[in-house]
Write an enzyme that holds these catalytic residues in place. Sequence first.
Site, mmCIF file in Angstrom:
data_model
loop_
_atom_site.group_PDB
_atom_site.id
_atom_site.type_symbol
_atom_site.label_atom_id
_atom_site.label_comp_id
_atom_site.label_asym_id
_atom_site.label_seq_id
_atom_site.Cartn_x
_atom_site.Cartn_y
_atom_site.Cartn_z
ATOM 1 N N HIS A 8 0.982 -1.488 -0.086
ATOM 2 C CA HIS A 8 0.118 -0.060 0.028
ATOM 3 C C HIS A 8 0.731 1.282 -0.459
ATOM 4 O O HIS A 8 1.478 1.813 0.807
ATOM 5 C CB HIS A 8 -0.917 0.029 1.381
ATOM 6 C CG HIS A 8 -1.584 0.980 1.540
ATOM 7 N ND1 HIS A 8 -3.411 1.063 2.521
ATOM 8 C CD2 HIS A 8 -1.754 2.161 0.089
ATOM 9 C CE1 HIS A 8 -3.726 2.337 2.069
ATOM 10 N NE2 HIS A 8 -3.673 2.353 0.875
ATOM 11 N N HIS A 10 1.652 5.159 -2.563
ATOM 12 C CA HIS A 10 0.473 5.778 -3.290
ATOM 13 C C HIS A 10 1.588 6.839 -3.765
ATOM 14 O O HIS A 10 2.999 7.668 -2.914
ATOM 15 C CB HIS A 10 0.019 6.956 -2.726
ATOM 16 C CG HIS A 10 -1.466 5.987 -1.997
ATOM 17 N ND1 HIS A 10 -2.077 5.376 -2.876
ATOM 18 C CD2 HIS A 10 -1.914 5.733 -0.563
ATOM 19 C CE1 HIS A 10 -2.821 4.932 -2.098
ATOM 20 N NE2 HIS A 10 -2.846 4.793 -1.093
ATOM 21 N N SER A 73 -6.034 10.494 -2.452
ATOM 22 C CA SER A 73 -6.804 12.163 -2.236
ATOM 23 C C SER A 73 -7.063 12.766 -3.432
ATOM 24 O O SER A 73 -8.153 13.599 -3.298
ATOM 25 C CB SER A 73 -6.609 12.452 -0.704
ATOM 26 O OG SER A 73 -5.733 13.031 -1.152
ATOM 27 N N HIS A 177 -10.641 1.410 -1.949
ATOM 28 C CA HIS A 177 -9.731 2.600 -1.601
ATOM 29 C C HIS A 177 -10.911 3.212 -1.970
ATOM 30 O O HIS A 177 -10.684 4.273 -2.846
ATOM 31 C CB HIS A 177 -8.333 2.952 -2.709
ATOM 32 C CG HIS A 177 -7.950 3.605 -1.294
ATOM 33 N ND1 HIS A 177 -8.237 4.914 -1.287
ATOM 34 C CD2 HIS A 177 -6.755 3.518 -0.296
ATOM 35 C CE1 HIS A 177 -7.074 4.894 0.365
ATOM 36 N NE2 HIS A 177 -5.778 4.233 0.350
ATOM 37 N N TYR A 193 -12.093 7.223 5.490
ATOM 38 C CA TYR A 193 -11.626 6.078 4.553
ATOM 39 C C TYR A 193 -12.092 4.885 5.734
ATOM 40 O O TYR A 193 -12.544 4.040 4.714
ATOM 41 C CB TYR A 193 -9.896 6.272 5.088
ATOM 42 C CG TYR A 193 -9.360 7.244 3.015
ATOM 43 C CD1 TYR A 193 -10.771 7.834 3.182
ATOM 44 C CD2 TYR A 193 -7.894 7.256 3.802
ATOM 45 C CE1 TYR A 193 -9.030 8.690 1.913
ATOM 46 C CE2 TYR A 193 -7.224 8.082 2.528
ATOM 47 C CZ TYR A 193 -8.095 8.512 1.788
ATOM 48 O OH TYR A 193 -7.716 9.255 1.115
ATOM 49 N N HIS A 222 -5.865 -0.302 6.255
ATOM 50 C CA HIS A 222 -6.284 0.649 6.687
ATOM 51 C C HIS A 222 -6.652 -0.558 8.218
ATOM 52 O O HIS A 222 -7.448 -0.001 8.681
ATOM 53 C CB HIS A 222 -7.313 1.694 6.614
ATOM 54 C CG HIS A 222 -7.077 3.109 5.204
ATOM 55 N ND1 HIS A 222 -8.052 2.851 4.546
ATOM 56 C CD2 HIS A 222 -6.066 3.371 5.187
ATOM 57 C CE1 HIS A 222 -7.846 3.303 3.341
ATOM 58 N NE2 HIS A 222 -6.436 4.398 3.963
ATOM 59 N N GLU A 283 1.005 2.598 3.438
ATOM 60 C CA GLU A 283 0.798 3.788 3.102
ATOM 61 C C GLU A 283 1.234 4.976 3.444
ATOM 62 O O GLU A 283 1.001 6.094 2.978
ATOM 63 C CB GLU A 283 -0.764 3.843 4.077
ATOM 64 C CG GLU A 283 -1.904 4.895 3.190
ATOM 65 C CD GLU A 283 -3.050 5.162 3.983
ATOM 66 O OE1 GLU A 283 -3.141 6.242 3.233
ATOM 67 O OE2 GLU A 283 -3.386 4.560 5.059
ATOM 68 N N ARG A 289 1.436 12.043 8.769
ATOM 69 C CA ARG A 289 3.087 12.091 8.749
ATOM 70 C C ARG A 289 4.226 12.315 9.979
ATOM 71 O O ARG A 289 5.095 12.504 10.060
ATOM 72 C CB ARG A 289 3.213 12.744 7.329
ATOM 73 C CG ARG A 289 2.326 13.017 6.389
ATOM 74 C CD ARG A 289 2.981 13.930 5.271
ATOM 75 N NE ARG A 289 1.584 13.229 3.717
ATOM 76 C CZ ARG A 289 2.125 13.695 3.142
ATOM 77 N NH1 ARG A 289 3.157 14.558 2.763
ATOM 78 N NH2 ARG A 289 1.887 14.411 1.673
#
Length: 340
Positions: A8, A10, A73, A177, A193, A222, A283, A289
């Site tokens: 996962h 992105h 997103s 997703h 989500y 998730h 992710e 973050r």
Amino acid sequence: MTMIIDCHGHYTVLPKGHDAWREEQKAAFKAGVPVPAYPDISDAEIRETIEANQLRLIKERGADLTIFSPRASAMAPHVGDAAVAKEWAMRCNDLIARVVGLFPETFVGVCMLPQSPKADMANSIAELERCVDMGFIGCNLNPDPGGGHFQHPPLTDRYWYPFYEKMVELDVPAMIHVSGSCNPAMHATGGYYIAADTIAFMQLLEGDLFKDFPTLKFIIPHGGGAVPYHWGRYRGLADMLKKPDLSIHLMNNIFFDTCVYHQPGVDLLADVIDNKNILFGSEMVGAVRGIDPTTGHYFDDTRRYVDALDISDAERAAIFEGNARRVFPRLDAQLKARGL
């Protein structure tokens, strides 16, 4: 030696020209004028964004390979119309293909789909075929293309069947997703989500989709939303709805990732869900973050949570590598072709 495969990832820090063009595309649609030409993005720009972000963190945190897709997103199929969604998906997926081409040892592609809310799945089928031809190994399937209003039929509805038939034909799984929320009542990453993950699982529980598609595979990200925490509820609901035990009804086809950002959450996931149904995922760089003040480590440094699980080495190897290779047959074939 076990590979660490992150299921996962992105592309979250992109070349500035790509994001600027998206704003131009949206403005052009609103004004009813032609979309400006897509910018010429150099390999050097792509390298800079990857090397300073995902690649740096992958090396620091000890992963080997990331299954990489466009920024979740920003998929936003609810923006514009079907033509806007189609071109945006193609531009984003082409960028993923370029990343994979520049860093083939570290990234493998998963595509987003042009699921405009008023469209059928024809454009999505065509884009999946195009991307698989480029070497992609799966897709992100959005159960709510409207962006937070849940007006689409459930995932068990025949609306989705043509796409599932193509998934089975191509032997690719889908990560379920959603994208950005346009509903102010639903925070995207903290509310929408997790709600969508949970809703998708319940939709699948209520139906009998896997009787029609016994080889279809879904990853619910998730950590499966709220599902592992409420596993007794879903087992009880399956019983009330006269469904088979979840181990038979769903869990040969549904898998959860480890994008759960604290040790107790990953411990619970591993305690409740069979090891064969868990794939390592981080992710990153993604929803969370910052650094956890209670540990001094980044929240999304999820490898350390799996490393700390009280499980056997064989079980840990399955989470890190074996399960991903089983769920993504095209990935397994690519790795075997590389002698891995």
